[in-house]
Design a protein around this motif. Structure first.
Motif: not given
Length: 160
Positions: A110-114
């Motif tokens: 549902v959400f991904s980031d770095a």
């Protein structure tokens, strides 16, 4: 000397209220929707343990997990300062955390980031002191990464 101007302060608060600003940690804020709802990944290293500890401190331990947080850590150490006798006297630690928030029921991401950040420590002639400084820098790096992850999750909580 700068004097405090109440009119500017009140105008700033009014502008913040008009733009929809609201604290995430207030009752009913976006932090409430995530607190205790995220199951953390199982740590296998000292760095991962420090990261998970800080995340649980900020987001709460999982009670009724709605999401699972998966994190892939990458760290690197680089010598910054070299003395005249070719000894490295300062190190820079960089860290990157690629993370994904996965819905427990559907296993959908549902959400991904770095996020990434760095910290430093000084080396000394005594290896024990250098090792202690290194471990402290590693812990500080994990705390900073966890805080950045938490901030991003809270900023995007309304989309989850």
């Amino acid at each position: 000397m700068s004097l405090f101007n109440r009119r500017i302060f009140v105008a700033s608060l009014t502008a913040l209220a008009a733009c929809g600003f609201e604290p995430v940690y207030k009752d009913g804020g976006s932090a409430d929707g995530l607190r205790g709802k995220i199951r953390m990944f199982t740590p296998s290293t000292r760095d991962e343990f420090a990261l998970v500890s800080r995340l649980e401190e900020r987001l709460g331990r999982s009670v009724g997990a709605q999401y699972t947080l998966l994190v892939r850590l990458t760290t690197a150490s680089e010598g910054l300062a070299i003395s005249g006798s070719n000894d490295i006297t300062r190190y820079n630690l960089t860290g990157t955390a690629n993370y994904q928030l996965q819905d427990v029921a559907t296993e959908e991401i549902v959400f991904s980031d770095a996020v990434n950040t760095f910290t430093s420590y000084s080396a000394s002639q005594q290896s024990v002191a250098t090792r202690v400084a290194q471990r402290d820098a590693e812990r500080r790096l994990m705390v900073a990464l966890a805080d950045k992850i938490t901030s991003q999750l809270l900023l995007n909580a309304d989309r989850l």
